[in-house]
Design an enzyme around this catalytic site. Sequence first.
Site, PDB file in Angstrom:
ATOM      1  N   LYS A  55      71.407 -42.463 -69.641  1.00 35.58           N
ATOM      2  CA  LYS A  55      70.551 -41.591 -70.438  1.00 35.58           C
ATOM      3  C   LYS A  55      69.581 -42.397 -71.292  1.00 35.58           C
ATOM      4  O   LYS A  55      68.437 -41.974 -71.527  1.00 35.58           O
ATOM      5  CB  LYS A  55      71.420 -40.704 -71.335  1.00 35.58           C
ATOM      6  CG  LYS A  55      70.637 -39.895 -72.360  1.00 35.58           C
ATOM      7  CD  LYS A  55      71.546 -39.226 -73.364  1.00 35.58           C
ATOM      8  CE  LYS A  55      70.728 -38.578 -74.484  1.00 35.58           C
ATOM      9  NZ  LYS A  55      71.595 -37.980 -75.525  1.00 35.58           N
ATOM     10  N   ARG A 110      74.093 -47.362 -70.506  1.00 34.13           N
ATOM     11  CA  ARG A 110      74.152 -45.896 -70.477  1.00 34.13           C
ATOM     12  C   ARG A 110      72.869 -45.344 -69.865  1.00 34.13           C
ATOM     13  O   ARG A 110      71.773 -45.566 -70.384  1.00 34.13           O
ATOM     14  CB  ARG A 110      74.347 -45.360 -71.893  1.00 34.13           C
ATOM     15  CG  ARG A 110      74.550 -43.857 -71.965  1.00 34.13           C
ATOM     16  CD  ARG A 110      74.749 -43.414 -73.404  1.00 34.13           C
ATOM     17  NE  ARG A 110      74.800 -41.967 -73.521  1.00 34.13           N
ATOM     18  CZ  ARG A 110      74.794 -41.301 -74.670  1.00 34.13           C
ATOM     19  NH1 ARG A 110      74.752 -41.988 -75.821  1.00 34.13           N
ATOM     20  NH2 ARG A 110      74.826 -39.985 -74.691  1.00 34.13           N
ATOM     21  N   GLN A 133      84.963 -44.460 -62.553  1.00 32.48           N
ATOM     22  CA  GLN A 133      84.078 -43.325 -62.820  1.00 32.48           C
ATOM     23  C   GLN A 133      83.946 -42.556 -61.513  1.00 32.48           C
ATOM     24  O   GLN A 133      83.164 -42.910 -60.648  1.00 32.48           O
ATOM     25  CB  GLN A 133      82.715 -43.789 -63.337  1.00 32.48           C
ATOM     26  CG  GLN A 133      81.683 -42.682 -63.479  1.00 32.48           C
ATOM     27  CD  GLN A 133      82.139 -41.535 -64.361  1.00 32.48           C
ATOM     28  OE1 GLN A 133      82.755 -41.753 -65.385  1.00 32.48           O
ATOM     29  NE2 GLN A 133      81.856 -40.307 -63.951  1.00 32.48           N
ATOM     30  N   TYR A 142      73.405 -28.303 -67.671  1.00 35.55           N
ATOM     31  CA  TYR A 142      73.880 -28.407 -69.051  1.00 35.55           C
ATOM     32  C   TYR A 142      73.198 -27.380 -69.957  1.00 35.55           C
ATOM     33  O   TYR A 142      73.836 -26.489 -70.508  1.00 35.55           O
ATOM     34  CB  TYR A 142      73.615 -29.816 -69.595  1.00 35.55           C
ATOM     35  CG  TYR A 142      74.457 -30.908 -68.997  1.00 35.55           C
ATOM     36  CD1 TYR A 142      75.539 -31.446 -69.682  1.00 35.55           C
ATOM     37  CD2 TYR A 142      74.159 -31.424 -67.739  1.00 35.55           C
ATOM     38  CE1 TYR A 142      76.305 -32.462 -69.141  1.00 35.55           C
ATOM     39  CE2 TYR A 142      74.918 -32.440 -67.182  1.00 35.55           C
ATOM     40  CZ  TYR A 142      75.995 -32.962 -67.887  1.00 35.55           C
ATOM     41  OH  TYR A 142      76.752 -33.959 -67.340  1.00 35.55           O
ATOM     42  N   GLN A 179      83.312 -39.122 -60.866  1.00 33.23           N
ATOM     43  CA  GLN A 179      82.379 -38.015 -60.671  1.00 33.23           C
ATOM     44  C   GLN A 179      81.037 -38.534 -60.159  1.00 33.23           C
ATOM     45  O   GLN A 179      80.531 -39.539 -60.685  1.00 33.23           O
ATOM     46  CB  GLN A 179      82.171 -37.287 -62.000  1.00 33.23           C
ATOM     47  CG  GLN A 179      81.603 -35.893 -61.861  1.00 33.23           C
ATOM     48  CD  GLN A 179      81.469 -35.192 -63.212  1.00 33.23           C
ATOM     49  OE1 GLN A 179      81.010 -35.789 -64.188  1.00 33.23           O
ATOM     50  NE2 GLN A 179      81.879 -33.948 -63.291  1.00 33.23           N
ATOM     51  N   GLU A 218      79.311 -27.675 -66.706  1.00 30.30           N
ATOM     52  CA  GLU A 218      78.510 -28.240 -67.790  1.00 30.30           C
ATOM     53  C   GLU A 218      77.829 -27.202 -68.668  1.00 30.30           C
ATOM     54  O   GLU A 218      77.642 -27.425 -69.861  1.00 30.30           O
ATOM     55  CB  GLU A 218      77.480 -29.212 -67.216  1.00 30.30           C
ATOM     56  CG  GLU A 218      78.091 -30.402 -66.478  1.00 30.30           C
ATOM     57  CD  GLU A 218      78.967 -31.273 -67.369  1.00 30.30           C
ATOM     58  OE1 GLU A 218      79.000 -31.058 -68.595  1.00 30.30           O
ATOM     59  OE2 GLU A 218      79.629 -32.175 -66.819  1.00 30.30           O
ATOM     60  N   GLY A 230      77.451 -41.004 -71.335  1.00 27.54           N
ATOM     61  CA  GLY A 230      77.885 -40.848 -72.716  1.00 27.54           C
ATOM     62  C   GLY A 230      79.395 -40.725 -72.792  1.00 27.54           C
ATOM     63  O   GLY A 230      80.054 -41.345 -73.616  1.00 27.54           O
ATOM     64  N   GLY A 231      79.932 -39.886 -71.911  1.00 27.62           N
ATOM     65  CA  GLY A 231      81.379 -39.704 -71.874  1.00 27.62           C
ATOM     66  C   GLY A 231      81.785 -39.125 -70.544  1.00 27.62           C
ATOM     67  O   GLY A 231      80.964 -38.611 -69.782  1.00 27.62           O
ATOM     68  N   MET A 232      83.064 -39.228 -70.246  1.00 27.82           N
ATOM     69  CA  MET A 232      83.637 -38.614 -69.054  1.00 27.82           C
ATOM     70  C   MET A 232      84.930 -37.952 -69.456  1.00 27.82           C
ATOM     71  O   MET A 232      85.802 -38.571 -70.065  1.00 27.82           O
ATOM     72  CB  MET A 232      83.875 -39.663 -67.960  1.00 27.82           C
ATOM     73  CG  MET A 232      84.459 -39.084 -66.681  1.00 27.82           C
ATOM     74  SD  MET A 232      83.347 -37.864 -65.926  1.00 27.82           S
ATOM     75  CE  MET A 232      84.532 -36.830 -65.061  1.00 27.82           C
ATOM     76  N   GLU A 233      85.060 -36.685 -69.074  1.00 27.04           N
ATOM     77  CA  GLU A 233      86.101 -35.804 -69.586  1.00 27.04           C
ATOM     78  C   GLU A 233      87.454 -35.975 -68.916  1.00 27.04           C
ATOM     79  O   GLU A 233      88.183 -34.996 -68.730  1.00 27.04           O
ATOM     80  CB  GLU A 233      85.643 -34.351 -69.438  1.00 27.04           C
ATOM     81  CG  GLU A 233      85.428 -33.867 -68.004  1.00 27.04           C
ATOM     82  CD  GLU A 233      84.040 -34.085 -67.458  1.00 27.04           C
ATOM     83  OE1 GLU A 233      83.679 -33.423 -66.469  1.00 27.04           O
ATOM     84  OE2 GLU A 233      83.297 -34.923 -68.018  1.00 27.04           O
ATOM     85  N   PRO A 277      78.109 -46.051 -67.733  1.00 29.24           N
ATOM     86  CA  PRO A 277      76.799 -45.465 -67.440  1.00 29.24           C
ATOM     87  C   PRO A 277      76.546 -44.092 -68.042  1.00 29.24           C
ATOM     88  O   PRO A 277      75.430 -43.577 -67.931  1.00 29.24           O
ATOM     89  CB  PRO A 277      76.801 -45.381 -65.907  1.00 29.24           C
ATOM     90  CG  PRO A 277      78.236 -45.223 -65.545  1.00 29.24           C
ATOM     91  CD  PRO A 277      78.986 -46.052 -66.548  1.00 29.24           C
ATOM     92  N   HIS A 318      81.729 -32.350 -76.839  1.00 27.77           N
ATOM     93  CA  HIS A 318      81.431 -32.003 -75.446  1.00 27.77           C
ATOM     94  C   HIS A 318      82.594 -32.377 -74.536  1.00 27.77           C
ATOM     95  O   HIS A 318      83.055 -31.553 -73.726  1.00 27.77           O
ATOM     96  CB  HIS A 318      80.155 -32.717 -74.998  1.00 27.77           C
ATOM     97  CG  HIS A 318      79.711 -32.339 -73.618  1.00 27.77           C
ATOM     98  ND1 HIS A 318      78.840 -31.299 -73.374  1.00 27.77           N
ATOM     99  CD2 HIS A 318      80.033 -32.836 -72.400  1.00 27.77           C
ATOM    100  CE1 HIS A 318      78.638 -31.178 -72.081  1.00 27.77           C
ATOM    101  NE2 HIS A 318      79.351 -32.107 -71.453  1.00 27.77           N
ATOM    102  N   GLU A 319      83.087 -33.614 -74.661  1.00 26.98           N
ATOM    103  CA  GLU A 319      84.183 -34.044 -73.777  1.00 26.98           C
ATOM    104  C   GLU A 319      85.458 -33.263 -74.070  1.00 26.98           C
ATOM    105  O   GLU A 319      86.212 -32.919 -73.148  1.00 26.98           O
ATOM    106  CB  GLU A 319      84.421 -35.549 -73.922  1.00 26.98           C
ATOM    107  CG  GLU A 319      83.188 -36.413 -73.683  1.00 26.98           C
ATOM    108  CD  GLU A 319      82.425 -36.060 -72.415  1.00 26.98           C
ATOM    109  OE1 GLU A 319      83.046 -35.630 -71.428  1.00 26.98           O
ATOM    110  OE2 GLU A 319      81.182 -36.205 -72.416  1.00 26.98           O
ATOM    111  N   ASP A 345      75.326 -36.724 -56.978  1.00 28.87           N
ATOM    112  CA  ASP A 345      74.932 -37.233 -58.286  1.00 28.87           C
ATOM    113  C   ASP A 345      73.587 -36.673 -58.722  1.00 28.87           C
ATOM    114  O   ASP A 345      73.279 -36.617 -59.913  1.00 28.87           O
ATOM    115  CB  ASP A 345      74.870 -38.763 -58.267  1.00 28.87           C
ATOM    116  CG  ASP A 345      76.249 -39.413 -58.235  1.00 28.87           C
ATOM    117  OD1 ASP A 345      77.228 -38.727 -58.567  1.00 28.87           O
ATOM    118  OD2 ASP A 345      76.337 -40.596 -57.863  1.00 28.87           O
ATOM    119  N   HIS A 388      85.442 -29.850 -72.410  1.00 28.43           N
ATOM    120  CA  HIS A 388      85.799 -29.884 -70.992  1.00 28.43           C
ATOM    121  C   HIS A 388      87.284 -29.603 -70.767  1.00 28.43           C
ATOM    122  O   HIS A 388      87.683 -29.268 -69.643  1.00 28.43           O
ATOM    123  CB  HIS A 388      85.448 -31.240 -70.394  1.00 28.43           C
ATOM    124  CG  HIS A 388      84.067 -31.321 -69.829  1.00 28.43           C
ATOM    125  ND1 HIS A 388      83.638 -30.515 -68.795  1.00 28.43           N
ATOM    126  CD2 HIS A 388      83.007 -32.127 -70.139  1.00 28.43           C
ATOM    127  CE1 HIS A 388      82.383 -30.824 -68.493  1.00 28.43           C
ATOM    128  NE2 HIS A 388      81.972 -31.785 -69.298  1.00 28.43           N
TER     129      HIS A 388
END
Length: 649
Positions: free
Chosen positions: A604, A602, A186, A428, A188, A365, A315-318, A313, A342-343, A420, A346
Site C-alpha cells: 500500500k 508494505r 502469506q 473494501y 491469501q 472485506e 497492513g495486516g492479515m487476519e 507486504p 480491521h483484522e 490477487d 475479520h
Amino acid sequence: MFLRTPPLTAALLSLALLYSASAATHAKENAIASAKESIASSEKDSTASSAKKSIASDSYTYANLHDVRVSHVYLDLTVDFANNALTGFADLTLDWQQQDADTILLDTRDLTIKQVYARRVDGQWRKVSFELAERHAVLGSKLTIKPGFQTQTLRIHYQSQPQASGLQWLTKEQTASKNQPFMFSQNQAIHARSWIPIQDSPAVRLTYSARIQTDKDVLAVMSAPTEPGTARTGDYRFTMPHAIPPYLLAIAVGDLEFKAMSAQTGVYAEPYILEAAAKEFASTQQMIDVTEPLYGDYRWGRYDLLILPPSFPFGGMENPVLSFITPTVIAGDGSLVNLIAHELAHSWSGNLVTNATWQDLWLNEGFTSYVENRIMEQVFGVDRAIMEQALSVQDLKQELQSIDADDSRLFLDLKGRDPDDAFSGVPYTKGQLFLMFLEKRFGREVFDPFVKKYFDDHSFKSITTAEFERYLAANLLDQHPGKVSSEEVNEWIHGRGLPASSPNPQSDAFLRVQQHSNAWLSGLSTLSELPTTAWTVHEWLFFLNNLPLNITPTQLQQLDQAFNLTHSSNSEIAHAWYLLALKTGYRQVLPALEQYLISIGRRKLILPLYRQLASTPEGLAFARKVYQQARPGYHPLAQGSVDEMLKAD
C-alpha cells in the site's frame, strides 16, 4: 472470554496429546492416523465437510470438490533456514462425496512431491503413484493421485522451494533485530498451495494440527492457539479445532518474544519492538469487548498479534487467533490502530463467515471494513470514525478513475486473472458503503440484529454472493418492505461505480482543515497559524492529500522546514508527503524516499511511489536503482508487482 468449543474440540485436543508423545515410531504414526480417521468418521457433523451438499464452483482450484473434500490436515514439517525450505509430510483426512470416486486432485505450486501413501482400512500405508502436471502461471501444478480405493487418509511427503510465493525467508541480517532469521507465510489468495499440497479454495473448510521442528534459537507460531510464554524448544505442536479455509492456515518462525496486553490478548514480536507494539495496541481488548454486544461472542479463544518484519507486504492479515501485523502502523500515538480493528473484525466477517470464491471477496472485506468502523466509533468516538470513512471514500473515488469499469463491481468477474487482482478499494470501501446504505435505510435498530443473525446463521461456513442476496431478501428486505428494492441491491452488487444513493461521509474536522489550507495557500495566513498541534493523523493526511499540484516549490519547502515532513516517523504521513513531492517535483525528498523504499515492503505504501516514479524517465531510473537494493528484502508478492511496474521496455 472462554472458547466456545464445538463437539470436535475434545477429540482434537486428545489427538494433540497423542502427537505430543516423544516416540516417533511407524506404529505411532499409524495410531495417529487411526485416531484422526475415527474423529473424521464419528464427528463429521462438527466440521464444514459434514453435510454432503453442493459446494461453490471455484475456477482457481484444480480440486475435484464434488468428489472428495479435505476435512483435516496434519502437518509434520521441519523449517530449514539453510535451504529456505519446509520439509516433511502432510496427512490429509478425506471426506468422499461420491461412492464411485477414487481420484484426488490437489493444488500445488513449486512443490517437490517425493512420495504419496494411502492408508488402508487395516491401518497400513500403501505407496501410490501420482502425477504432477506442468506449472500454470496462475494456478500452479495439478497433483493427481489415484489410490485405487477410497482411502480416508493420504500422506504426502514433500518439500517447498525457496521461491514459494506464500513464504518469505529472511536472513538474520535482513531482520530489524539481526539476531535470528525469520520466515512467515502469506496464503491469501491462493498461495497456500506453494507450501502445502491442498485443496486451495475458500469454499473448503478444514481443521488442522501440526508439528513444527526448528532450531532451538527461534520460536514457531501458527494460526492456532498457542500458550503464552511457550518456551523455545525447537519442537512445537498446534491444533486449530475450528474449520477454516486454507488461506487462513499460517506459520511464522523467528526471534519472537511475547508480551500480554490483557488476559485474552498479547503481542508476539522481535525484542526491539515488543514493548512499543504492546503499548500501541493496548486498546485491543476494549475492541473485542465493544464488538461482542453488537455481533456476538468472539468464538476463537485468544486474540494475539504477531508483528512481522517491515517487509510484510500488507497492513495486516487476519489469520485466526493470531493476526499478522506490519510494524509500519506502530506510530507511537495509536493513530493507526484502525488496522487492528480491521483484522479483529475479520474474526466475524471473513474468518467466521467466508467468501466462497475470490469473486465474492467483498463479502469478506466490505463487511469487515464496516465492522471495523463501528468498532472505531465505539472505542474512539463518532468524529474519528467519520474521518476514517471520508478518507477511505476519497481514496476509492480516486481509484475508480484509474481502474476498468468492470472492476468497480462488488461481485467481480476476474476473467481468469490472478485472484490477487481482486484486492482493490472496491471490495473494501464500496462494500462498506453498501452496508452503510442499508444501515441508513433500515436504521441500526433493525440492521444491527440482521448483521448479528447473518454471522450466527453462517458461522464457520463459506458463502457466495448469490447466497447472500437470497439471505438479504428473506431476512431484511422482505421483512421490512418498501425500504430497499431488489433493483437497488442489484445496482450496488452488480453495477459499475458508485450508485447515486451512495453515502458521502463528510467530516467537520476536514472542512476546518480545508479552510486553514486555503487561507495559507492564498497568503491570508502563515504556517504558524495552522492549528497542527491539535491535528490527528487523519487531518494531516487530508491536508496533504488535498494540496493542489500547482503548489509552488517555495511553499513545499516552507512546509518541509516547518514540520519536517521528509523525515516523518509516521509511515502514512511520510507516504502522503513523498507522493505529493514526486507529483510536484520536490526533489529534496529523494534521499529519504530511497531509505523509505528500502526499509519497508508494505505494498500500500510502496507501490504508488514506484508507480509515480516510473511515470518519468528520470524517476524510472531512480526507482530501478533503489529497487535493486530493496528487492532482496521484499516479499515475493511485492517483488512481482514492482517487477512488472519497472520492467524494461
